[in-house]
Scaffold this motif. Sequence first.
Motif, PDB file in Angstrom:
ATOM      1  N   SER A   1       4.649  -5.981 -10.546  1.00  0.00           N
ATOM      2  CA  SER A   1       3.479  -6.815 -10.295  1.00  0.00           C
ATOM      3  C   SER A   1       2.850  -7.287 -11.609  1.00  0.00           C
ATOM      4  O   SER A   1       2.839  -6.556 -12.601  1.00  0.00           O
ATOM      5  CB  SER A   1       2.433  -6.031  -9.497  1.00  0.00           C
ATOM      6  OG  SER A   1       3.015  -5.391  -8.385  1.00  0.00           O
TER       7      SER A   1
ATOM      8  N   HIS B   1      -2.136  -1.232  -9.914  1.00  0.00           N
ATOM      9  CA  HIS B   1      -2.415  -1.527  -8.510  1.00  0.00           C
ATOM     10  C   HIS B   1      -3.582  -0.627  -8.129  1.00  0.00           C
ATOM     11  O   HIS B   1      -3.408   0.566  -7.924  1.00  0.00           O
ATOM     12  CB  HIS B   1      -1.171  -1.230  -7.670  1.00  0.00           C
ATOM     13  CG  HIS B   1      -1.388  -1.333  -6.193  1.00  0.00           C
ATOM     14  ND1 HIS B   1      -0.746  -0.509  -5.306  1.00  0.00           N
ATOM     15  CD2 HIS B   1      -2.169  -2.155  -5.451  1.00  0.00           C
ATOM     16  CE1 HIS B   1      -1.116  -0.819  -4.069  1.00  0.00           C
ATOM     17  NE2 HIS B   1      -1.984  -1.811  -4.135  1.00  0.00           N
TER      18      HIS B   1
ATOM     19  N   ASN C   1      -5.292  -1.295   0.242  1.00  0.00           N
ATOM     20  CA  ASN C   1      -4.132  -2.061   0.692  1.00  0.00           C
ATOM     21  C   ASN C   1      -3.639  -1.509   2.022  1.00  0.00           C
ATOM     22  O   ASN C   1      -3.775  -0.310   2.298  1.00  0.00           O
ATOM     23  CB  ASN C   1      -3.009  -1.989  -0.348  1.00  0.00           C
ATOM     24  CG  ASN C   1      -2.118  -3.213  -0.337  1.00  0.00           C
ATOM     25  OD1 ASN C   1      -2.014  -3.897   0.672  1.00  0.00           O
ATOM     26  ND2 ASN C   1      -1.462  -3.483  -1.449  1.00  0.00           N
TER      27      ASN C   1
ATOM     28  N   GLU D   1       2.705  -0.551   5.697  1.00  0.00           N
ATOM     29  CA  GLU D   1       3.666  -0.853   6.766  1.00  0.00           C
ATOM     30  C   GLU D   1       4.226   0.474   7.282  1.00  0.00           C
ATOM     31  O   GLU D   1       5.070   1.100   6.649  1.00  0.00           O
ATOM     32  CB  GLU D   1       4.782  -1.740   6.222  1.00  0.00           C
ATOM     33  CG  GLU D   1       5.872  -2.089   7.215  1.00  0.00           C
ATOM     34  CD  GLU D   1       7.040  -2.798   6.554  1.00  0.00           C
ATOM     35  OE1 GLU D   1       8.187  -2.571   6.983  1.00  0.00           O
ATOM     36  OE2 GLU D   1       6.800  -3.554   5.590  1.00  0.00           O
TER      37      GLU D   1
ATOM     38  N   ARG E   1      11.025   2.170  -5.371  1.00  0.00           N
ATOM     39  CA  ARG E   1      11.381   0.957  -4.628  1.00  0.00           C
ATOM     40  C   ARG E   1      12.527   1.154  -3.642  1.00  0.00           C
ATOM     41  O   ARG E   1      12.936   0.206  -2.972  1.00  0.00           O
ATOM     42  CB  ARG E   1      11.741  -0.161  -5.601  1.00  0.00           C
ATOM     43  CG  ARG E   1      10.573  -0.653  -6.436  1.00  0.00           C
ATOM     44  CD  ARG E   1      10.984  -1.885  -7.230  1.00  0.00           C
ATOM     45  NE  ARG E   1       9.908  -2.371  -8.061  1.00  0.00           N
ATOM     46  CZ  ARG E   1       9.592  -1.866  -9.256  1.00  0.00           C
ATOM     47  NH1 ARG E   1      10.281  -0.840  -9.728  1.00  0.00           N
ATOM     48  NH2 ARG E   1       8.606  -2.366  -9.964  1.00  0.00           N
TER      49      ARG E   1
ATOM     50  N   TRP F   1       5.917   1.522   3.766  1.00  0.00           N
ATOM     51  CA  TRP F   1       5.933   0.644   2.596  1.00  0.00           C
ATOM     52  C   TRP F   1       4.589  -0.030   2.368  1.00  0.00           C
ATOM     53  O   TRP F   1       3.761  -0.120   3.270  1.00  0.00           O
ATOM     54  CB  TRP F   1       7.009  -0.435   2.763  1.00  0.00           C
ATOM     55  CG  TRP F   1       8.396   0.108   2.891  1.00  0.00           C
ATOM     56  CD1 TRP F   1       9.020   0.487   4.046  1.00  0.00           C
ATOM     57  CD2 TRP F   1       9.320   0.367   1.844  1.00  0.00           C
ATOM     58  NE1 TRP F   1      10.282   0.958   3.772  1.00  0.00           N
ATOM     59  CE2 TRP F   1      10.489   0.893   2.433  1.00  0.00           C
ATOM     60  CE3 TRP F   1       9.278   0.192   0.456  1.00  0.00           C
ATOM     61  CZ2 TRP F   1      11.610   1.245   1.681  1.00  0.00           C
ATOM     62  CZ3 TRP F   1      10.392   0.544  -0.294  1.00  0.00           C
ATOM     63  CH2 TRP F   1      11.541   1.062   0.322  1.00  0.00           C
TER      64      TRP F   1
ATOM     65  N   GLU G   1       2.967  -3.553  -0.140  1.00  0.00           N
ATOM     66  CA  GLU G   1       3.284  -4.656  -1.044  1.00  0.00           C
ATOM     67  C   GLU G   1       2.059  -5.006  -1.868  1.00  0.00           C
ATOM     68  O   GLU G   1       0.934  -5.065  -1.366  1.00  0.00           O
ATOM     69  CB  GLU G   1       3.742  -5.884  -0.254  1.00  0.00           C
ATOM     70  CG  GLU G   1       4.184  -7.037  -1.151  1.00  0.00           C
ATOM     71  CD  GLU G   1       4.789  -8.194  -0.373  1.00  0.00           C
ATOM     72  OE1 GLU G   1       4.441  -9.343  -0.674  1.00  0.00           O
ATOM     73  OE2 GLU G   1       5.600  -7.924   0.544  1.00  0.00           O
ATOM     74  N   HIS G   2       2.286  -5.228  -3.160  1.00  0.00           N
ATOM     75  CA  HIS G   2       1.208  -5.629  -4.059  1.00  0.00           C
ATOM     76  C   HIS G   2       1.716  -6.721  -4.983  1.00  0.00           C
ATOM     77  O   HIS G   2       2.688  -6.520  -5.717  1.00  0.00           O
ATOM     78  CB  HIS G   2       0.727  -4.428  -4.891  1.00  0.00           C
ATOM     79  CG  HIS G   2      -0.170  -4.811  -6.023  1.00  0.00           C
ATOM     80  ND1 HIS G   2      -1.402  -5.395  -5.834  1.00  0.00           N
ATOM     81  CD2 HIS G   2      -0.018  -4.705  -7.382  1.00  0.00           C
ATOM     82  CE1 HIS G   2      -1.967  -5.629  -7.000  1.00  0.00           C
ATOM     83  NE2 HIS G   2      -1.153  -5.210  -7.955  1.00  0.00           N
ATOM     84  N   ASP G   3       1.103  -7.881  -4.894  1.00  0.00           N
ATOM     85  CA  ASP G   3       1.425  -8.978  -5.812  1.00  0.00           C
ATOM     86  C   ASP G   3       2.920  -9.302  -5.802  1.00  0.00           C
ATOM     87  O   ASP G   3       3.526  -9.544  -6.846  1.00  0.00           O
ATOM     88  CB  ASP G   3       0.961  -8.615  -7.222  1.00  0.00           C
ATOM     89  CG  ASP G   3       0.865  -9.825  -8.139  1.00  0.00           C
ATOM     90  OD1 ASP G   3       0.631 -10.944  -7.640  1.00  0.00           O
ATOM     91  OD2 ASP G   3       1.031  -9.649  -9.363  1.00  0.00           O
ATOM     92  N   GLY G   4       3.520  -9.271  -4.603  1.00  0.00           N
ATOM     93  CA  GLY G   4       4.927  -9.609  -4.449  1.00  0.00           C
ATOM     94  C   GLY G   4       5.901  -8.476  -4.683  1.00  0.00           C
ATOM     95  O   GLY G   4       7.117  -8.655  -4.518  1.00  0.00           O
ATOM     96  N   ASP G   5       5.418  -7.314  -5.061  1.00  0.00           N
ATOM     97  CA  ASP G   5       6.282  -6.156  -5.301  1.00  0.00           C
ATOM     98  C   ASP G   5       6.142  -5.189  -4.132  1.00  0.00           C
ATOM     99  O   ASP G   5       5.028  -4.815  -3.754  1.00  0.00           O
ATOM    100  CB  ASP G   5       5.876  -5.472  -6.603  1.00  0.00           C
ATOM    101  CG  ASP G   5       6.954  -4.559  -7.158  1.00  0.00           C
ATOM    102  OD1 ASP G   5       8.052  -4.522  -6.572  1.00  0.00           O
ATOM    103  OD2 ASP G   5       6.696  -3.897  -8.175  1.00  0.00           O
ATOM    104  N   ARG G   6       7.271  -4.759  -3.554  1.00  0.00           N
ATOM    105  CA  ARG G   6       7.268  -3.872  -2.392  1.00  0.00           C
ATOM    106  C   ARG G   6       7.767  -2.496  -2.821  1.00  0.00           C
ATOM    107  O   ARG G   6       8.807  -2.378  -3.477  1.00  0.00           O
ATOM    108  CB  ARG G   6       8.170  -4.458  -1.298  1.00  0.00           C
ATOM    109  CG  ARG G   6       8.095  -3.754   0.054  1.00  0.00           C
ATOM    110  CD  ARG G   6       8.815  -4.604   1.096  1.00  0.00           C
ATOM    111  NE  ARG G   6       8.711  -4.044   2.435  1.00  0.00           N
ATOM    112  CZ  ARG G   6       9.653  -3.308   3.024  1.00  0.00           C
ATOM    113  NH1 ARG G   6      10.777  -3.042   2.366  1.00  0.00           N
ATOM    114  NH2 ARG G   6       9.482  -2.839   4.237  1.00  0.00           N
TER     115      ARG G   6
END
Length: 209
Positions: free
Chosen positions: A117, A122, A126, A129, A154, A164, A166-171
């Motif tokens: 990210s 982070h 949030n 999932e 990851r 899971w 996700e933060h700023d496109g990173d899972r």
Amino acid sequence: MSGGRPLVGVLDYGSGNLHSVCRALDAAGAQVRLSASPIALEGCRGLVVPGVGAFAACMNQLEAGPGVDFVRSWAAAARPLLGICVGHQVLFTSGDEHGRVSAGIGVFTGAVTELASRRLPHMGWNTVERAPGSRLLEGLGQERFYFVHSYGVRTAPPGALTSWVEHDGDRFVAAVERGPVCSTQFHPEKSGRAGARLLGNWLAIAEQA
């Protein structure tokens, strides 16, 4: 939960929000024993491994005492365990910080690496999932949990239920469950009602184990 307050040990190895973790567990219905001694913790129904800061520093503190072997043997016996934040990370195979790789406890297979990210750490709330069939996150849908970290895992550990985030496109991995052995990247003790529900779920898992 069945009658009485289950006795839960919190491992004091010099890292983690010990008192906030103890207060949250007490509020969730546990009788809490905070100790650095495996002998004092051996009779507990469940064990909590907290942690804040750097992976290598936490491992050094665990290795300075009997912590690594104690946690490893506890998990190997499939006894109820909950790792929190860096206490979650050190349960994995290794941690890579600034090119320095440190061995973890190895309860779960996976490497802790820096998040991709752009916005690090982070930090904040949030949604998670939830893994299908998760008992740890039972009754928790779109509730938010509190995170503060710059590193994560990851890949899903083999043989475990993985939730899971996700933060700023990173899972990356938010929570792991293998029977009663569980861990969360987020801080349930700082996550309000959602965190209290999760701790209650873990205590129920511990009582049923």
